[in-house]
Design a protein around this motif. Structure first.
Motif, mmCIF file in Angstrom:
data_model
loop_
_atom_site.group_PDB
_atom_site.id
_atom_site.type_symbol
_atom_site.label_atom_id
_atom_site.label_comp_id
_atom_site.label_asym_id
_atom_site.label_seq_id
_atom_site.Cartn_x
_atom_site.Cartn_y
_atom_site.Cartn_z
ATOM 1 N N ASN A 10 2.696 5.593 -7.137
ATOM 2 C CA ASN A 10 1.467 5.700 -7.924
ATOM 3 C C ASN A 10 1.303 4.519 -8.891
ATOM 4 N N LYS A 11 1.602 3.329 -8.409
ATOM 5 C CA LYS A 11 1.452 2.092 -9.177
ATOM 6 C C LYS A 11 0.493 1.179 -8.432
ATOM 7 N N LYS A 12 -0.369 0.510 -9.162
ATOM 8 C CA LYS A 12 -1.325 -0.413 -8.565
ATOM 9 C C LYS A 12 -0.686 -1.790 -8.414
ATOM 10 N N ILE A 13 -0.644 -2.295 -7.183
ATOM 11 C CA ILE A 13 -0.082 -3.607 -6.892
ATOM 12 C C ILE A 13 -1.140 -4.511 -6.272
ATOM 13 N N LYS B 60 -7.895 -4.811 -6.420
ATOM 14 C CA LYS B 60 -8.996 -3.937 -6.003
ATOM 15 C C LYS B 60 -10.315 -4.687 -5.888
ATOM 16 N N ALA C 273 0.837 -1.207 0.000
ATOM 17 C CA ALA C 273 0.000 0.000 0.000
ATOM 18 C C ALA C 273 0.871 1.256 0.000
ATOM 19 N N GLU D 29 2.363 1.592 -3.426
ATOM 20 C CA GLU D 29 1.332 2.117 -4.336
ATOM 21 C C GLU D 29 1.204 3.626 -4.211
ATOM 22 N N LYS D 30 1.166 4.112 -2.989
ATOM 23 C CA LYS D 30 0.966 5.544 -2.762
ATOM 24 C C LYS D 30 2.185 6.364 -3.161
#
Length: 124
Positions: free
Chosen positions: A88-91, A94, A81, A84-85
């Protein structure tokens, strides 16, 4: 602006882990025994969490997982998390299905470890 906050949080977590490593020998003596275990004889979902955290900090990942798998899983989720923050990459997934399956598997483990002694190192 938000990225700076997450970078600060990451640095704070590193400092916190370093502080825990320096005081590792004192924590098992300070933290009280589990009230649920003392009164019912059954392990609660938090049982073994302190020992799991100590093993994780010492690099004994498998032993940490056996004491309480949520410690390792939550550590990985928190690390992802933050990544990600910051970048700015989605790991992390969702979809709700992943999280429901994860929670159900942990719940099943917490029930079974009270009846199958080889599932948990908490008896040590």
């Amino acid at each position: 602006m938000k990225r700076n906050v997450y970078i600060f949080l990451f640095i704070f977590l590193i400092f916190f882990v370093f502080t825990l490593l320096l005081t590792l020998d004192y924590w098992p003596n300070i933290i009280p025994k589990c009230f649920v275990l003392k009164t019912t004889g059954f392990y609660c979902p938090g049982c073994g969490g302190t020992r799991a955290l100590i093993c994780l900090l010492e690099g004994r990942f498998i032993t940490s997982f056996k004491y309480n798998p949520a410690v390792i899983i939550l550590s990985i989720i928190i690390a992802f998390a933050l990544i990600e923050k910051i970048f700015n990459k989605k790991i992390l997934p969702k979809g709700l299905a992943f999280w429901v399956v994860l929670i159900v598997l942990l719940f099943i483990y917490y029930i079974l470890r009270n009846f199958i002694p080889t599932l948990s190192l908490n008896a040590l």
